[in-house]
Enzyme design. Structure first.
Site, mmCIF file in Angstrom:
data_model
loop_
_atom_site.group_PDB
_atom_site.id
_atom_site.type_symbol
_atom_site.label_atom_id
_atom_site.label_comp_id
_atom_site.label_asym_id
_atom_site.label_seq_id
_atom_site.Cartn_x
_atom_site.Cartn_y
_atom_site.Cartn_z
ATOM 1 N N GLY A 15 22.679 9.629 -35.861
ATOM 2 C CA GLY A 15 22.356 10.832 -35.096
ATOM 3 C C GLY A 15 23.419 11.879 -35.335
ATOM 4 N N SER A 16 23.593 12.771 -34.375
ATOM 5 C CA SER A 16 24.524 13.888 -34.588
ATOM 6 C C SER A 16 25.978 13.445 -34.399
ATOM 7 C CB SER A 16 24.191 15.013 -33.611
ATOM 8 O OG SER A 16 24.399 14.563 -32.292
ATOM 9 N N THR A 17 26.882 14.218 -34.981
ATOM 10 C CA THR A 17 28.310 13.915 -34.871
ATOM 11 C C THR A 17 28.750 13.963 -33.405
ATOM 12 O OG1 THR A 17 28.565 14.961 -37.017
ATOM 13 C CG2 THR A 17 30.580 14.607 -35.744
ATOM 14 N N ALA A 18 28.235 14.958 -32.666
ATOM 15 C CA ALA A 18 28.650 15.113 -31.259
ATOM 16 C C ALA A 18 28.289 13.868 -30.456
ATOM 17 C CB ALA A 18 27.979 16.350 -30.667
ATOM 18 N N GLY A 76 27.734 10.893 -31.701
ATOM 19 C CA GLY A 76 28.530 9.792 -32.271
ATOM 20 C C GLY A 76 29.881 9.672 -31.580
ATOM 21 N N GLU A 82 26.463 6.830 -38.452
ATOM 22 C CA GLU A 82 25.805 7.571 -39.537
ATOM 23 C C GLU A 82 25.447 8.917 -38.940
ATOM 24 O OE1 GLU A 82 25.657 6.502 -42.486
ATOM 25 O OE2 GLU A 82 25.852 4.336 -42.330
ATOM 26 N N CYS A 123 19.354 14.324 -43.133
ATOM 27 C CA CYS A 123 20.820 14.277 -43.038
ATOM 28 C C CYS A 123 21.454 14.483 -44.403
ATOM 29 C CB CYS A 123 21.263 12.961 -42.420
ATOM 30 S SG CYS A 123 20.516 11.546 -43.198
HETATM 31 P P1 NAD Z 1 21.168 13.008 -31.457
HETATM 32 O O1 NAD Z 1 22.614 12.733 -31.630
HETATM 33 O O2 NAD Z 1 20.768 14.120 -30.568
HETATM 34 O O3 NAD Z 1 20.408 11.714 -30.905
HETATM 35 C C1 NAD Z 1 20.438 10.492 -31.594
HETATM 36 C C2 NAD Z 1 20.169 9.369 -30.604
HETATM 37 O O4 NAD Z 1 21.263 9.257 -29.691
HETATM 38 C C3 NAD Z 1 18.917 9.565 -29.762
HETATM 39 O O5 NAD Z 1 18.251 8.319 -29.646
HETATM 40 C C4 NAD Z 1 19.478 10.004 -28.422
HETATM 41 O O6 NAD Z 1 18.653 9.716 -27.321
HETATM 42 C C5 NAD Z 1 20.756 9.193 -28.369
HETATM 43 N N1 NAD Z 1 21.787 9.718 -27.458
HETATM 44 C C6 NAD Z 1 21.962 10.994 -27.034
HETATM 45 N N2 NAD Z 1 23.048 11.067 -26.222
HETATM 46 C C7 NAD Z 1 23.565 9.815 -26.139
HETATM 47 C C8 NAD Z 1 24.694 9.247 -25.488
HETATM 48 N N3 NAD Z 1 25.531 9.979 -24.748
HETATM 49 N N4 NAD Z 1 24.934 7.927 -25.644
HETATM 50 C C9 NAD Z 1 24.123 7.170 -26.422
HETATM 51 N N5 NAD Z 1 23.042 7.645 -27.051
HETATM 52 C C10 NAD Z 1 22.760 8.955 -26.924
HETATM 53 O O7 NAD Z 1 20.602 13.210 -32.923
HETATM 54 P P2 NAD Z 1 19.130 13.651 -33.347
HETATM 55 O O8 NAD Z 1 18.971 15.102 -33.043
HETATM 56 O O9 NAD Z 1 18.132 12.684 -32.826
HETATM 57 O O10 NAD Z 1 19.171 13.443 -34.930
HETATM 58 C C11 NAD Z 1 19.560 14.420 -35.834
HETATM 59 C C12 NAD Z 1 20.973 14.135 -36.330
HETATM 60 O O11 NAD Z 1 21.007 12.855 -36.927
HETATM 61 C C13 NAD Z 1 21.402 15.104 -37.423
HETATM 62 O O12 NAD Z 1 22.749 15.476 -37.207
HETATM 63 C C14 NAD Z 1 21.288 14.274 -38.686
HETATM 64 O O13 NAD Z 1 22.114 14.680 -39.732
HETATM 65 C C15 NAD Z 1 21.670 12.928 -38.176
HETATM 66 N N6 NAD Z 1 21.173 11.899 -39.086
HETATM 67 C C16 NAD Z 1 22.086 11.203 -39.827
HETATM 68 C C17 NAD Z 1 21.640 10.239 -40.724
HETATM 69 C C18 NAD Z 1 22.612 9.450 -41.557
HETATM 70 O O14 NAD Z 1 22.195 8.460 -42.103
HETATM 71 N N7 NAD Z 1 23.856 9.828 -41.670
HETATM 72 C C19 NAD Z 1 20.277 9.970 -40.848
HETATM 73 C C20 NAD Z 1 19.384 10.700 -40.071
HETATM 74 C C21 NAD Z 1 19.846 11.654 -39.189
#
Ligand code: NAD
Length: 495
Positions: A223-226, A228, A245, A279
């Site tokens: 998901g997003s860096t923030a 993560g 990731e 991503c």
């Molecule tokens: P996101 O970070 O908003 O959410 C990802 C997941 O985290 C969701 O299931 C969300 O519900 C959960 N989440 C949110 N807050 C949380 C918390 N405090 N604790 C635990 N879980 C929480 O990301 P997104 O908008 O769903 O995805 C897009 C991002 O993912 C982009 O930055 C993209 O680059 C990245 N991405 C990376 C890869 C990679 O392999 N590196 C692959 C696909 C997407």
């Protein structure tokens, strides 16, 4: 051990939420918002299931994964429909995602034994009386937290490697794509009816947070860096290890000797596929000045043939429209020019392809993840400047290099986890290659041998075969023995 408990979806949660089609605005399904208590109960069930799953051994697990793989193929239309309904992606994008996911299921199931079987290690001269081995034991329960942009491929890249290595999985899909997440757990339950080896919990950030704070043995987050960073802080409380990731700002480099047509084609596909919500999507291009004009002409003409709504789908979330719009406006206000698209490329659901030139390196469109169908093109004097600029963001996920003579040499100098040479994004389609980034793009590796090992614990066993003539592990060591060890050390390492 318990048998299959109530499906987490039917457990205690009373609040619900819906996922929506970004293309039509119609609801796809309604799902429970799982509370922290639901998540903990799910993880507890998974702990028992993990023991049973691990006891099946490589052969038993690989058979189940093969059954699951076949089920994927037979029900691909259903799965692809769900993926498209929840993300709005085009049929071509959904099909590609499906095929790549299938590759990983096949690879992990087939190679787990060879990669993870116990290995003998040399004990060394001083410990020659020992038999040394290392085993790769499953960790137990893996908490997988996934994004919406590739709702099948990204979680599968963790889930199947974790399962093949002998772990149970609790998966929290994105709140935008819960139906795909539930489909995965439901279909796996058909090939492992005995225990809840793979379960899904649904909800928003707090449900993911509960999973990160639960008694899982490792977290695999995409998901997003923030987010993560938040998950890493939550996991720190119980010292739970994790893989992150996260986002990217992938560059593509075009050297003076490159095949310009191939580089232009790769740029537009790498930048616009999946509406740029990738991503490892190409977001910045650095082109040698000798071929810059020709390259820009080709990218411009190819981009004009690509249309949102035909070649790729809408933006999956409304939030994404705002980010893309802000990046384009910022680039234009700082002196950039839109050769294709521009500020009015963003409408209420779709973003038309946008090609920007002359954008300063410190603009958000060059530094921050845009996650939309936009790309910046920058002229460079040589490849040293290209490498310096490509390495100039906090991200470090993937990259591409187009060069006939120096592709691999340039690839080595890029500060990223992965690089494709003379092709776009190809590393992601090779199941045997580890996948992951550095810097703000995260750490740890999924896919390939490294991906299997991420979900295991290296266990070292030293077995004494016979009493040693020279024993170091005793208080009875005599000065004579120490002198002998000194002599051996000098002989072995002092020359
Ligand atoms: P996101 O970070 O908003 O959410 C990802 C997941 O985290 C969701 O299931 C969300 O519900 C959960 N989440 C949110 N807050 C949380 C918390 N405090 N604790 C635990 N879980 C929480 O990301 P997104 O908008 O769903 O995805 C897009 C991002 O993912 C982009 O930055 C993209 O680059 C990245 N991405 C990376 C890869 C990679 O392999 N590196 C692959 C696909 C997407």
């Amino acid at each position: 051990m318990t048998t299959v408990g109530p499906r987490p979806e039917t457990a205690a949660a009373s609040e619900t939420f819906s996922s929506w089609s970004p293309a039509t605005g119609t609801p796809v399904g309604t799902f429970p918002v799982h509370t922290a208590a639901d998540v903990h109960a799910t993880v507890e069930r998974a702990q028992d299931a993990a023991q049973w799953w691990s006891s099946l051994g490589f052969t038993g697990r690989s058979e189940r994964l093969a059954q699951w793989r076949k089920l994927f193929v037979h029900r691909q239309a259903q799965l692809i429909d769900l993926m498209r309904a929840e993300t709005g992606k085009s049929l071509a994008d959904a099909r590609l995602e499906f095929v790549l996911a299938l590759e990983h299921i096949a690879w992990a199931g087939k190679h787990a034994r060879k990669v993870l079987r116990p290995q003998r290690r040399r004990a060394g001269l001083l410990m020659a009386n020992q038999a040394a081995t290392v085993e790769f034991q499953p960790l137990g329960v893996i908490g997988v937290i996934g994004p919406w942009n590739y709702p099948l491929l990204t979680p599968i890249g963790s889930i199947v490697y974790a399962l093949a290595a002998g772990n149970a999985v609790v998966f929290k899909p994105s709140e935008h794509t819960p139906a795909v997440g539930r489909w995965l757990a439901d279909t796996f339950a058909e090939v492992a009816t005995e225990h809840p080896v793979f379960q899904t919990v649904t909800g928003f950030g707090p449900t993911g947070d509960a999973l990160a704070r639960s008694r899982v043995d490792k977290i695999a987050f995409t998901g997003s860096t923030a987010t993560g960073k938040k998950i890493m802080a939550a996991a720190a409380e119980a010292l739970t290890p994790l893989i992150i990731e996260a986002g990217g700002k992938d560059p593509l480099l075009v050297d003076a000797d490159a095949d310009v047509n191939a580089a232009a084609e790769a740029t537009i596909w790498g930048a616009f596929t999946n509406a740029g919500q990738t991503c490892i999507g190409i977001e910045r291009v650095y082109v040698h000045e000798q071929i810059y004009d020709e390259f820009v002409r080709k990218v411009t003409s190819l981009s004009r043939q690509i249309h949102a709504g035909e070649d790729y789908g809408p933006m999956t979330t409304p939030n994404q429209l705002d980010i893309v719009s802000t990046h384009i406006t910022d680039a234009l206000s700082q002196g950039g020019t839109a050769l294709v698209g521009g500020a009015d490329a963003v409408n209420d659901r779709y973003v038309q392809p946008t090609v920007l030139i002359d954008v300063p390196e410190d603009a958000t469109a060059v530094q921050e993840e845009t996650f939309g169908p936009t790309v910046t093109i920058t002229k460079v004097a040589d490849m040293d400047e290209a490498i310096r600029k490509a390495n100039g963001t906090r991200y470090g996920l993937g990259a591409a290099v187009f060069s006939r003579a120096r592709g691999v040499e340039l690839a080595r100098r890029l500060r990223t986890g992965m690089v494709s040479v003379n092709a776009p994004l190809s590393f992601a389609a090779i199941a045997s290659l580890p996948y992951g980034g550095m810097g703000d793009s995260g750490f740890g590796r999924i896919h390939g041998e490294e991906g299997l090992r991420e979900f295991t614990r290296a266990k070292s066993i030293a077995r004494q075969r016979f009493a040693a003539p020279i024993s170091l592990t005793t208080f009875q060591r005599s000065p004579r023995l120490d002198a002998r060890v000194d002599a051996i050390i000098k002989l072995l390492y002092g020359r």
